[in-house]
Design an enzyme around this catalytic site. Structure first.
Site, PDB file in Angstrom:
ATOM      1  N   GLY A 220       0.827  -1.206   0.000  1.00 56.44           N
ATOM      2  CA  GLY A 220       0.000   0.000   0.000  1.00 56.44           C
ATOM      3  C   GLY A 220       0.858   1.251   0.000  1.00 56.44           C
ATOM      4  N   ARG A 360     -40.009  -0.220   3.226  1.00 50.35           N
ATOM      5  CA  ARG A 360     -40.352  -0.855   1.961  1.00 50.35           C
ATOM      6  C   ARG A 360     -41.545  -1.785   2.171  1.00 50.35           C
ATOM      7  NH1 ARG A 360     -39.485  -0.203  -3.467  1.00 50.35           N
ATOM      8  NH2 ARG A 360     -39.458  -2.207  -4.542  1.00 50.35           N
ATOM      9  N   GLN A 379     -37.361 -12.118   6.440  1.00 48.21           N
ATOM     10  CA  GLN A 379     -36.542 -10.901   6.481  1.00 48.21           C
ATOM     11  C   GLN A 379     -36.004 -10.688   7.904  1.00 48.21           C
ATOM     12  OE1 GLN A 379     -35.927  -9.424   3.665  1.00 48.21           O
ATOM     13  NE2 GLN A 379     -35.472  -7.267   3.931  1.00 48.21           N
ATOM     14  N   GLY A 447     -33.641  -5.022  -5.549  1.00 44.35           N
ATOM     15  CA  GLY A 447     -32.973  -4.338  -6.660  1.00 44.35           C
ATOM     16  C   GLY A 447     -32.318  -3.037  -6.227  1.00 44.35           C
ATOM     17  N   GLU A 470      -3.563  -8.204   6.921  1.00 48.50           N
ATOM     18  CA  GLU A 470      -3.280  -8.222   8.367  1.00 48.50           C
ATOM     19  C   GLU A 470      -3.461  -9.646   8.924  1.00 48.50           C
ATOM     20  OE1 GLU A 470      -2.100  -5.936  10.333  1.00 48.50           O
ATOM     21  OE2 GLU A 470      -2.191  -4.229   8.958  1.00 48.50           O
TER      22      GLU A 470
END
Ligand SMILES: Cc1cc2nc3c(=O)[nH]c(=O)nc-3n(C[C@H](O)[C@H](O)[C@H](O)COP(=O)(O)OP(=O)(O)OC[C@H]3O[C@@H](n4cnc5c(N)ncnc54)[C@H](O)[C@@H]3O)c2cc1C
Length: 690
Positions: A220, A360, A379, A447, A470
């Site tokens: 990095g 939603r 859900q 979506g 790491e």
């Protein structure tokens, strides 16, 4: 339909239990159980059972003591749209933007993180988390500069290095790299091949890449911005015998790689770009090859081993292995930071996904309004245990950071061992969990979760590599397992156990006796939600895995040798390590609940903690059933309670995610917004409609 009170009973006596189950079975034949809860039924129930949560109090607890400095970071970037990372950006521009973000943080906002790496790591991790939530690449760029490059200079060097480099690292005048990994060796650091040969004539080290496999890879800050690198190489000292050189093991050296004025690559150094990556494209990873690059002897980071002018080697540590362990031990801060930042990313994802799921709406009973998708059991199953885990990991990583900070102050040997294993385990466990969760959150948002503006794609891609750098997670978990086995042997030798492992003493005795046939059938809610039952169950599983792993290793090592036996039992050992880490996480969470000063927050946390515990036990119910630690009725009760708790947590989900208090610009529109109208209108505008 569930009632709003718990579906579970209190614990009966053994006889009561037998006769009541007989009656239950009979009645089931006559009256089949009602169908599973519909989402609407749950919603009705939700209204009745809701806990009253004081979000301000809970938020105070969750924001932590270093929120002020995080607010400064958020505020600064909120006020500077030019420094915010756009959704579409080329690799080249992204790298420049990340550098600008870092410079602006330090030079304009005046937030200098480096001193905290040394003085108060807690503050440093808080800054890194805030930077990472602006753009994960920016968080990692900051980590490369201060924790990897800066941290290696400060932790592996001595006063002369600190005096010479501290200020210039701090204000990013000296951007630097941490060059450990090579093309052929990543996890196996002891296999590194880069050479640092001492030349007594010139009082210099000569850095060489002996073959292409030894090219430093993935480094990095190397491709574009770095001026220096801490290079890990085998220290070779000239000898007067036929060998010519003696290998003193891997040491760290400061090697300038670009000219301070012109930024040209220095003679003998070759730098290539590792190119476009799956994520983290704001970080310029590069490859470094060295051809007889000469550096002064002083550039050896000499805290654990030094070379005198005449080439004599000195160290307070007697062996190569001990020096190597001490060197790597100083670098655990990176792991601690990754575990902590990973929880920050999980908080963002869970906040977006649960808020979206709350507003939603899809489908509903005939001729009635559509319902919130969070009222679907599936859900809830996806998101509520995840929310509970986020809370659990929050407290576990706080504990880790506290221990790490304490370790940096005291250098207490026991604490060093403890932090080493705990940071390996938590980094591996939490980053793996977050990676999987990011995909689940994306899917949970349908979506719209796929629109780049909603962040899941970039979070998922940027975070993915947290599992590898790491320390690769699979390799780190093995370190935890090895440590557990060491402790296990100590126990039988009558030695002391380090703090995190202390529980093994008791639970191992419990394991070695048979499971209690009475308690294995207890299914009352009070019992299942009793922290003692939960911890006992977690620890029993760990102890069982530990004992059986030890037996298997001993058996296989006779034919396969130590390495072969370890490999034969590897999956078992990984499960053992995860089980141990889950025990530590649960214990920390239970303590956090107990010590929570505000009653309303305590009640909310207790609920969440119970869900965490039940979900984990249910996930591994086969193990408990196999050894009759839990009878079938108890297993069923645990399943039922897990669903019930998920549903209870769903009722306070807005309060729970609000308590994370993620700033608006971190939780991007539309799904971070509070109301559908607000959210969709912003989304529609972003897409381009007027
Ligand atoms: C974006 C990015 C940034 C990075 N930044 C830096 C940096 O700044 N400086 C730096 O020095 N390095 C950096 N790295 C390198 C990183 O630290 C290594 O990639 C990491 O240590 C893993 O090493 P490896 O890639 O060689 O994987 P390997 O060690 O080859 O692992 C490959 C696979 O083999 C498995 N495996 C390996 N050993 C074992 C074992 N003993 N048991 C079971 N399975 C095993 C692993 O689980 C893994 O799935 C970076 C990498 C990336 C991708």
């Amino acid at each position: 339909m569930e009632s709003s009170s718990s579906p579970l009973k209190s614990n009966p006596t053994a006889e009561e239990e037998t006769s009541s189950r007989r009656i239950q079975r009979l009645s089931l034949h006559l009256n089949p159980p009602p169908s599973e809860n519909s989402a609407m039924e749950m919603a009705t129930c939700a209204a009745r059972a809701k806990l009253n949560v004081n979000t301000t109090q809970l938020s105070l607890l969750m924001r932590g003591k270093h929120r002020d400095i995080q607010e400064k970071v958020y505020e600064f970037f909120r006020s500077r749209p030019d420094l915010q990372t756009p959704i579409e950006i080329s690799t080249e521009k992204h790298r420049e933007l990340c550098m600008k973000q870092l410079l602006a943080l330090v030079r304009e906002a005046g937030i200098k993180a480096f001193k905290y790496v040394v003085e108060d790591p807690f503050v440093y991790f808080a800054i890194a988390e805030a930077a990472g939530s602006v753009d994960v690449s920016f968080g990692i760029k900051l980590g490369v500069q201060y924790s990897l490059w800066g941290g290696s200079v400060i932790n592996l060097g001595t006063k002369k290095h600190r005096d010479k480099y501290f200020d210039a690292i701090d204000n990013v005048e000296y951007p630097g790299c941490f060059a450990m990994t090579e093309l052929h060796h990543g996890s196996n650091v002891q296999g590194l091949q880069t050479l640092a040969t001492f030349d007594p004539l010139t009082d210099e080290f000569v850095i060489d890449t002996p073959n292409d496999g030894a090219i430093k890879w993935w480094i990095g800050n190397a491709a574009v911005h770095g001026k220096f690198a801490t290079v890990f190489a085998k220290l070779m000292l000239p000898t007067h015998d036929a060998n010519g050189f003696s290998d003193m093991g891997v040491h760290a050296f400061i090697v300038p790689i670009r000219d301070m004025e012109t930024h040209e690559t220095l003679p003998g150094v070759e730098i290539q770009d590792c190119g476009h990556k799956v994520g983290l494209n704001g970080v310029d990873n590069g490859a470094l090859k060295f051809r007889s690059v000469r550096i002064p002897r002083d550039n050896l980071l000499n805290r654990f081993g030094d070379v005198a002018r005449d080439g004599t080697y000195t160290s307070s540590l007697p062996t190569i292995n001990k020096r190597f362990a001490a060197t790597l031990g100083e670098l655990v801060g990176g792991r601690v930071g990754l575990a902590y930042s990973s929880v920050g990313i999980l908080k963002i994802a869970v906040t977006i996904a649960t808020r979206y799921s709350l507003f939603r709406q899809q489908f509903g009973p005939p001729k009635q309004a559509e319902i919130s998708i969070l009222d679907y059991q599936s859900q809830q199953h996806k998101l509520m245990p995840m929310l509970a885990s986020t809370y659990a990991f929050h407290f576990a990583t706080l504990l880790l950071v506290e221990k790490y900070s304490e370790m940096k102050k005291t250098h207490d040997e026991e604490l060093v061992a403890d932090v080493h294993a705990l940071s390996a385990g938590l980094k591996a466990y939490v980053t793996s969990y977050t990676s999987k969760s990011l995909s689940i959150c994306r899917e949970a948002c349908g979506g719209h979760g796929y629109a780049a503006v909603n962040r899941f794609g970039s979070l998922r891609n940027d975070h993915d590599i947290f599992q590898t750098f790491e320390g690769d997670n699979t390799v780190l978990l093995q370190q935890v397992a090895a440590d557990l086995l060491k402790q296990y042997k100590e126990k039988f030798k009558g030695g002391t156990l380090t703090v995190t492992w202390n529980y093994l003493r008791e639970s191992m005795n419990a394991y070695l006796s048979q499971p209690n046939p009475l308690t294995s059938r207890w299914e009352g809610e009070d019992h299942l939600r009793d922290p003692k039952f939960q911890l006992d169950a977690f620890r029993y599983r760990t102890s069982r895995l530990l004992q059986s792993a030890a037996v298997r290793l001993q058996k296989h090592s006779k034919n396969l040798g130590g390495f072969g036996a370890w490999n034969r039992c590897l999956n078992h050992l990984l499960t053992l390590a995860e089980s141990h880490i889950e025990s530590v996480i649960l214990e920390t969470f239970i303590n956090a609940v107990k010590n929570c000063p505000d009653a309303s927050s305590r009640a909310a946390l207790k609920l969440v903690c119970d869900l965490y515990a039940m979900d984990r036990i249910w996930n591994d119910i086969g193990t408990y059933r196999n050894v009759d630690y839990m009878a079938p009725n108890k297993a069923k009760a645990i399943h039922k309670l897990t669903e019930y708790l998920s549903f209870q947590v769903r009722n306070i989900t807005r309060e729970l995610v609000d308590a994370f208090d993620m700033p608006d610009h971190v939780i991007r529109a539309p799904i971070g917004k509070q109301t559908p109208v607000e959210a969709y209108s912003e989304y529609i505008q972003q897409v381009g409609f007027q």
